[in-house]
Design an enzyme around this catalytic site. Sequence first.
Site, short mmCIF file in Angstrom:
data_model
loop_
_atom_site.label_atom_id
_atom_site.label_comp_id
_atom_site.label_asym_id
_atom_site.label_seq_id
_atom_site.Cartn_x
_atom_site.Cartn_y
_atom_site.Cartn_z
N GLY A 155 24.70 -56.88 -8.13
CA GLY A 155 24.91 -56.67 -6.69
C GLY A 155 24.32 -55.33 -6.30
O GLY A 155 23.41 -54.83 -6.96
N ARG A 156 24.86 -54.75 -5.23
CA ARG A 156 24.28 -53.48 -4.74
C ARG A 156 24.34 -52.40 -5.81
O ARG A 156 23.37 -51.68 -6.04
CB ARG A 156 25.05 -53.01 -3.52
CG ARG A 156 24.97 -53.92 -2.32
CD ARG A 156 25.78 -53.32 -1.18
NE ARG A 156 26.08 -54.30 -0.18
CZ ARG A 156 27.10 -55.16 -0.24
NH1 ARG A 156 27.93 -55.12 -1.26
NH2 ARG A 156 27.29 -56.04 0.71
N ILE A 157 25.52 -52.25 -6.44
CA ILE A 157 25.67 -51.15 -7.40
C ILE A 157 24.89 -51.45 -8.68
O ILE A 157 24.22 -50.57 -9.24
CB ILE A 157 27.16 -50.87 -7.68
CG1 ILE A 157 27.89 -50.53 -6.36
CG2 ILE A 157 27.32 -49.70 -8.65
CD1 ILE A 157 29.41 -50.45 -6.46
N ALA A 237 33.91 -50.43 -12.28
CA ALA A 237 34.20 -51.50 -11.30
C ALA A 237 35.71 -51.62 -11.09
O ALA A 237 36.25 -50.98 -10.19
CB ALA A 237 33.57 -52.79 -11.79
N ARG A 238 36.37 -52.42 -11.91
CA ARG A 238 37.82 -52.51 -11.86
C ARG A 238 38.32 -52.67 -13.29
O ARG A 238 37.72 -53.38 -14.09
CB ARG A 238 38.29 -53.71 -11.02
CG ARG A 238 38.19 -53.53 -9.51
CD ARG A 238 39.16 -52.47 -8.98
NE ARG A 238 39.09 -52.31 -7.51
CZ ARG A 238 38.32 -51.44 -6.88
NH1 ARG A 238 37.51 -50.63 -7.56
NH2 ARG A 238 38.35 -51.36 -5.55
N GLU A 267 46.30 -48.52 -13.21
CA GLU A 267 46.13 -47.11 -12.83
C GLU A 267 47.42 -46.57 -12.23
O GLU A 267 48.03 -47.26 -11.43
CB GLU A 267 45.00 -47.00 -11.80
CG GLU A 267 43.68 -47.36 -12.41
CD GLU A 267 42.53 -47.44 -11.39
OE1 GLU A 267 42.72 -47.01 -10.23
OE2 GLU A 267 41.47 -47.94 -11.76
N HIS A 285 39.25 -42.79 -11.59
CA HIS A 285 38.78 -43.64 -10.47
C HIS A 285 38.14 -42.82 -9.34
O HIS A 285 38.66 -42.73 -8.24
CB HIS A 285 39.93 -44.52 -9.93
CG HIS A 285 39.43 -45.71 -9.17
ND1 HIS A 285 40.11 -46.91 -9.10
CD2 HIS A 285 38.30 -45.91 -8.44
CE1 HIS A 285 39.42 -47.78 -8.36
NE2 HIS A 285 38.32 -47.18 -7.95
N GLY A 287 34.59 -43.13 -8.58
CA GLY A 287 33.24 -43.62 -8.34
C GLY A 287 32.71 -43.32 -6.95
O GLY A 287 31.59 -42.87 -6.78
C1 GLV Z 1 36.39 -48.04 -5.02
O1 GLV Z 1 36.85 -48.32 -6.10
C2 GLV Z 1 36.05 -49.00 -4.04
O2 GLV Z 1 36.28 -50.21 -4.28
O3 GLV Z 1 35.54 -48.63 -2.97
#
Ligand code: GLV
Length: 332
Positions: A155-157, A237-238, A267, A285, A287
């Site tokens: 995807g984008r990332i 990501a997650r 988390e 977390h 990012g």
């Molecule tokens: C960060 O974890 C987001 O989903 O924007």
Amino acid sequence: MKVLLTYKNLPGKGLLERLERQFDVCVYEQDGYMPREELLKSLGDVDGLISMLSERVDAKLLDHAPKLKVVSNYAVGYNNIDVAAATDRGIMVTNTPGVVTDATADLAWAILMGIARDVCRVDRFVRTGEWKEWRPEMFVAADITGTTLGIIGLGRIGQAMAKRAAGFDMPVLYTDVFRADPELERRLGAQFLPLDDLLRKADFVTIHVPLNADTHHLIDAHALSLMKPSAYLVNTARGAIVDEPALVEALRNEKIAGAALDVYELEPKLADGLAELDNVILIPHLGANSRRTRDRMASMTADNMIAALTGEQPPNLVNPEVMAHRRVRDTF
Ligand code: GLV
Ligand code: GLV
């Protein structure tokens, strides 16, 4: 119209000011997040809720909010929201895609390089005074340039990661539910492979899929067993995409070389044994946590809220099918 903001220190400029110009904005004034019980009690007359990724917006919460029209999530990921339950109730859900892309890829790249070159561990070595003299065999680390990057989720990332890989002469493998169009593959120099083959071949595996039922524990003990013993796992990501106890096991037994993690299943709780390992980098977390990104996220969260509450389709609507629901409802 009433908007509820459950966290007062949300970073990013202008969100509150813009919302206050149009709506009656209620902000939780204590330190930290509004406790869930209090949140449930406060939703009776709320039209718009701004939610954080750490807040669970489930059917029970939505049932406490009879007037709610929109949940504007301050995050691109929206696994904290039961979207089907929202759609059933005619409630719009929005997120902040696009604006988090570069910051997240930058951090993923930073910790990929960090774990490969042992940056955090050697920093501790210097700081604690253990460094007595320069020796050529100290902390001989992995190579980055010219190795192979495996991207899970183009995807984008994921695409932003592929672009960065080009600067390091890294061939890119990717896997996804759908194959990208050949033009994009060509531009990114990315080759499609099934997940198992990617895991067998990549020197760095980086995760960029959303968390959902299909990706939950996608990286489990079996997946980890396919990776090279010299390979590294990067997750921005997650957390729940990775089976954490299985990862701890793989790291402890050096089935893989290391992991760089920005996200965790529960988390801020870490899996047992994770923090004791040397071959991990652990980030809380962060990012999307750059100044420009936070500003853009705040502004997108406000744009989505304002559009939804002034009768327009929000620019980043996660559940467009809700519009049909709403029209049906509005005719009653
Ligand atoms: C960060 O974890 C987001 O989903 O924007
Ligand atoms: C390293 O510092 C070198 O000069 O090779």
